[in-house]
Design a protein around this motif. Structure first.
Motif, PDB file in Angstrom:
ATOM      1  N   VAL A 296       0.670  -1.107  -0.007  1.00  0.00           N
ATOM      2  CA  VAL A 296       0.040  -0.017   0.230  1.00  0.00           C
ATOM      3  C   VAL A 296       0.903   1.186   0.101  1.00  0.00           C
ATOM      4  O   VAL A 296       1.768   1.348   0.884  1.00  0.00           O
ATOM      5  CB  VAL A 296      -1.053   0.142   1.121  1.00  0.00           C
ATOM      6  CG1 VAL A 296      -1.670   1.362   1.291  1.00  0.00           C
ATOM      7  CG2 VAL A 296      -1.749  -1.143   1.113  1.00  0.00           C
ATOM      8  N   ARG A 297       0.685   2.031  -1.014  1.00  0.00           N
ATOM      9  CA  ARG A 297       1.324   3.497  -0.937  1.00  0.00           C
ATOM     10  C   ARG A 297       0.808   4.370  -0.076  1.00  0.00           C
ATOM     11  O   ARG A 297      -0.691   4.403  -0.067  1.00  0.00           O
ATOM     12  CB  ARG A 297       1.447   3.827  -2.383  1.00  0.00           C
ATOM     13  CG  ARG A 297       2.176   3.164  -3.229  1.00  0.00           C
ATOM     14  CD  ARG A 297       2.404   3.688  -4.630  1.00  0.00           C
ATOM     15  NE  ARG A 297       3.054   4.897  -4.930  1.00  0.00           N
ATOM     16  CZ  ARG A 297       3.689   5.204  -5.778  1.00  0.00           C
ATOM     17  NH1 ARG A 297       3.892   4.461  -6.798  1.00  0.00           N
ATOM     18  NH2 ARG A 297       4.355   6.180  -5.883  1.00  0.00           N
ATOM     19  N   VAL A 298       1.490   5.517   0.455  1.00  0.00           N
ATOM     20  CA  VAL A 298       0.856   6.446   1.287  1.00  0.00           C
ATOM     21  C   VAL A 298       0.894   7.882   0.336  1.00  0.00           C
ATOM     22  O   VAL A 298       1.615   7.931  -0.480  1.00  0.00           O
ATOM     23  CB  VAL A 298       1.376   6.671   2.613  1.00  0.00           C
ATOM     24  CG1 VAL A 298       0.770   5.444   3.532  1.00  0.00           C
ATOM     25  CG2 VAL A 298       2.715   6.439   2.608  1.00  0.00           C
ATOM     26  N   LYS A 299       0.176   8.750   0.736  1.00  0.00           N
ATOM     27  CA  LYS A 299       0.240  10.116   0.227  1.00  0.00           C
ATOM     28  C   LYS A 299       0.423  11.299   1.234  1.00  0.00           C
ATOM     29  O   LYS A 299       0.218  11.130   2.258  1.00  0.00           O
ATOM     30  CB  LYS A 299      -1.118  10.413  -0.438  1.00  0.00           C
ATOM     31  CG  LYS A 299      -1.470   9.542  -1.694  1.00  0.00           C
ATOM     32  CD  LYS A 299      -2.416  10.251  -2.823  1.00  0.00           C
ATOM     33  CE  LYS A 299      -2.483   9.700  -3.805  1.00  0.00           C
ATOM     34  NZ  LYS A 299      -3.594   8.631  -4.157  1.00  0.00           N
ATOM     35  N   GLU A 300       1.153  12.281   0.680  1.00  0.00           N
ATOM     36  CA  GLU A 300       1.660  13.265   1.410  1.00  0.00           C
ATOM     37  C   GLU A 300       0.156  14.194   1.895  1.00  0.00           C
ATOM     38  O   GLU A 300       0.236  14.608   2.811  1.00  0.00           O
ATOM     39  CB  GLU A 300       2.606  14.301   0.680  1.00  0.00           C
ATOM     40  CG  GLU A 300       3.934  13.924   0.847  1.00  0.00           C
ATOM     41  CD  GLU A 300       4.871  14.658  -0.107  1.00  0.00           C
ATOM     42  OE1 GLU A 300       4.864  15.753   0.336  1.00  0.00           O
ATOM     43  OE2 GLU A 300       5.896  14.033  -0.113  1.00  0.00           O
ATOM     44  N   THR A 301      -0.883  14.190   0.835  1.00  0.00           N
ATOM     45  CA  THR A 301      -1.897  15.007   1.176  1.00  0.00           C
ATOM     46  C   THR A 301      -3.143  14.354   1.665  1.00  0.00           C
ATOM     47  O   THR A 301      -4.174  14.943   1.922  1.00  0.00           O
ATOM     48  CB  THR A 301      -2.111  15.976   0.027  1.00  0.00           C
ATOM     49  OG1 THR A 301      -2.260  15.117  -1.078  1.00  0.00           O
ATOM     50  CG2 THR A 301      -0.971  16.853  -0.122  1.00  0.00           C
ATOM     51  N   GLN A 302      -3.181  12.959   1.383  1.00  0.00           N
ATOM     52  CA  GLN A 302      -4.533  12.312   1.404  1.00  0.00           C
ATOM     53  C   GLN A 302      -4.387  10.781   2.493  1.00  0.00           C
ATOM     54  O   GLN A 302      -3.365  10.313   2.439  1.00  0.00           O
ATOM     55  CB  GLN A 302      -4.962  11.831   0.199  1.00  0.00           C
ATOM     56  CG  GLN A 302      -6.108  11.497  -0.117  1.00  0.00           C
ATOM     57  CD  GLN A 302      -6.733  11.013  -1.121  1.00  0.00           C
ATOM     58  OE1 GLN A 302      -5.995  10.857  -1.975  1.00  0.00           O
ATOM     59  NE2 GLN A 302      -8.082  10.707  -1.171  1.00  0.00           N
ATOM     60  N   ASP A 303      -5.417  10.903   3.605  1.00  0.00           N
ATOM     61  CA  ASP A 303      -5.173   9.456   4.295  1.00  0.00           C
ATOM     62  C   ASP A 303      -6.152   8.515   3.557  1.00  0.00           C
ATOM     63  O   ASP A 303      -6.767   8.743   2.416  1.00  0.00           O
ATOM     64  CB  ASP A 303      -5.627   9.960   5.450  1.00  0.00           C
ATOM     65  CG  ASP A 303      -6.896  10.546   5.602  1.00  0.00           C
ATOM     66  OD1 ASP A 303      -7.628  10.552   4.679  1.00  0.00           O
ATOM     67  OD2 ASP A 303      -7.538  10.842   6.859  1.00  0.00           O
ATOM     68  N   ARG A 304      -6.063   7.402   3.920  1.00  0.00           N
ATOM     69  CA  ARG A 304      -6.681   6.169   3.334  1.00  0.00           C
ATOM     70  C   ARG A 304      -7.033   5.272   4.391  1.00  0.00           C
ATOM     71  O   ARG A 304      -6.678   5.151   5.277  1.00  0.00           O
ATOM     72  CB  ARG A 304      -5.873   5.650   2.416  1.00  0.00           C
ATOM     73  CG  ARG A 304      -6.431   4.376   1.924  1.00  0.00           C
ATOM     74  CD  ARG A 304      -5.332   3.599   0.887  1.00  0.00           C
ATOM     75  NE  ARG A 304      -6.021   2.622   0.094  1.00  0.00           N
ATOM     76  CZ  ARG A 304      -5.699   1.369   0.718  1.00  0.00           C
ATOM     77  NH1 ARG A 304      -5.090   1.027   1.673  1.00  0.00           N
ATOM     78  NH2 ARG A 304      -6.463   0.170  -0.146  1.00  0.00           N
ATOM     79  N   VAL A 305      -8.477   4.710   4.118  1.00  0.00           N
ATOM     80  CA  VAL A 305      -8.969   3.855   5.071  1.00  0.00           C
ATOM     81  C   VAL A 305      -9.673   2.479   4.064  1.00  0.00           C
ATOM     82  O   VAL A 305      -9.937   2.821   3.140  1.00  0.00           O
ATOM     83  CB  VAL A 305     -10.471   4.397   5.743  1.00  0.00           C
ATOM     84  CG1 VAL A 305     -11.112   3.156   6.546  1.00  0.00           C
ATOM     85  CG2 VAL A 305     -10.169   5.503   6.939  1.00  0.00           C
TER      86      VAL A 305
END
Ligand SMILES: O=C(O)CCC(=O)C(=O)O
Ligand SMILES: [Fe+2]
Length: 358
Positions: A296-305
């Motif tokens: 899973v990639r993460v982002k600088e500006t957006q979280d994820r569920v």
């Protein structure tokens, strides 16, 4: 007091933050150094192909005998070629899917004091557990928090251990698990038919109660906070799942699957549910269903569920391929003779890159 985590030289599992979200909420601009992956694992130095996606299969005509055969064949093809695919036309209301992700987001958003009762050792089978995903023996850290617990069949007292906040948590998750049990039975039936196995072949291995259709399963929800150095870290590093099948939904992009050496994103689609087959299914089908490598990639500006229902084989089944999968030209590939799923898990936990729940 605002604390800059990187200045504190916080490392390992010792640092005071029990959750990545709590750390991000302090306003950090850099991540602790042990979350920085070796270069060869960093998303910026690995090949992704955003023009592709995993196969999508329409289940809406599954009760039409001719279409059912075609659908079953495409599921086997997707499981063979990818080990992961999306389904739509499954009959589960989009409203419910949205609500599950919303309720999980609300849970992760609660102050730590409301979740502290769930902090504890992950991987324990009993009782709900909350906290950041711990690193595995390879030492790579995941930029994520997780919450997991068993789902029905439950005793009434077990249900009492589920969160009271958010208020709709219990009802929503119960409604969702009912639907996912139904969907999983359809998928296992289709696989059984396509492979010409005896009815309920996979359900029996997965410990399905025949009367209710309920499977032995875990609900695992994951929260991936925004990450100030997203290109150098991972929400969860590349791994395969040890289990039977995983039924997942996500509210934002991030999940990627390795296909022919390239990372392919699994795009979130409100109409779709993602299905993947794990190591146990790969072994039980002698390599026919793949256990795909994913991250899973993460982002600088957006979280994820994301919210995963993990369908597990019974702990005491023998991990061996059905005779139908073993031919002269294709002998047993997995030679863990007489190994039970319980034993497999024990070995798996020693070698896997990240600790999640079985
Ligand atoms: O969050 C996701 O979409 C996938 C998580 C995952 O791969 C896992 O928990 O094993
Ligand atoms: Fe996984």
């Amino acid at each position: 007091m605002t604390m800059i985590a990187s200045q504190q030289k916080i490392s390992g599992d010792n640092y005071k933050f029990k959750s990545i979200k709590a750390m991000v909420d302090t306003g950090i601009t850099h991540i602790p150094s042990d979350f920085i992956l070796p270069l060869y694992m960093q998303p910026r130095f690995t090949r992704s192909d955003n023009s592709r996606d995993v196969p999508t299969i329409d289940l809406s005509l599954v009760n039409d005998p001719f279409e059912r055969k075609r659908i079953a064949t495409s599921i086997v093809e997707a499981a063979k070629g990818w080990g992961i695919f999306k389904v739509h036309g499954h009959g589960i209301a989009e409203r419910l899917r949205k609500k599950v992700l919303q309720v999980m987001r609300e849970f992760f958003d609660l102050p730590l004091t409301d979740k502290v009762q769930f902090l504890g050792s992950q991987g324990e089978a009993s009782g709900p557990r909350y906290g950041r995903t711990r690193r595995g023996t390879t030492g790579h850290q995941s930029w994520r928090d997780q919450f997991h617990h068993r789902i029905p069949p439950l005793t009434p007292s077990e249900l009492e251990t589920w969160p009271e906040k958010p208020e709709s948590y219990r009802d929503t998750v119960l409604e969702w698990t009912k639907e996912i049990h139904k969907l999983s039975n359809v998928l296992f039936d289709l696989l059984t038919e396509a492979y010409n196995l005896e009815p309920r072949y996979f359900q029996d291995l997965m410990g399905v109660a025949e009367s209710t259709g309920e499977l032995d399963a875990t609900m695992l929800s994951a929260y991936y906070p925004r990450c100030p150095q997203a290109d150098q870290a991972s929400g969860i590093v590349a791994h395969t799942d040890p289990t039977g099948m995983v039924v997942a939904i996500q509210d934002s992009p991030g999940l990627e699957v390795l296909k022919d050496g390239t990372w392919i994103p699994v795009a979130p689609d409100p109409a779709c549910i993602t299905i993947s087959t794990g190591d146990a299914m790969e072994i039980l089908t002698n390599g026919s269903c793949k256990s795909c490598e994913h991250r899973v990639r993460v982002k600088e500006t957006q979280d994820r569920v994301s919210a995963l229902v993990i369908l597990k084989p019974s702990l005491d089944i023998k991990l061996e391929a059905a005779p139908a999968f073993i031919t002269k030209g294709d002998p047993t590939r997995f030679i863990g003779t007489n190994m039970t799923y319980r034993e497999y898990l024990r070995m798996f936990k020693d070698k896997r890159p990240e600790v999640t729940f079985d």
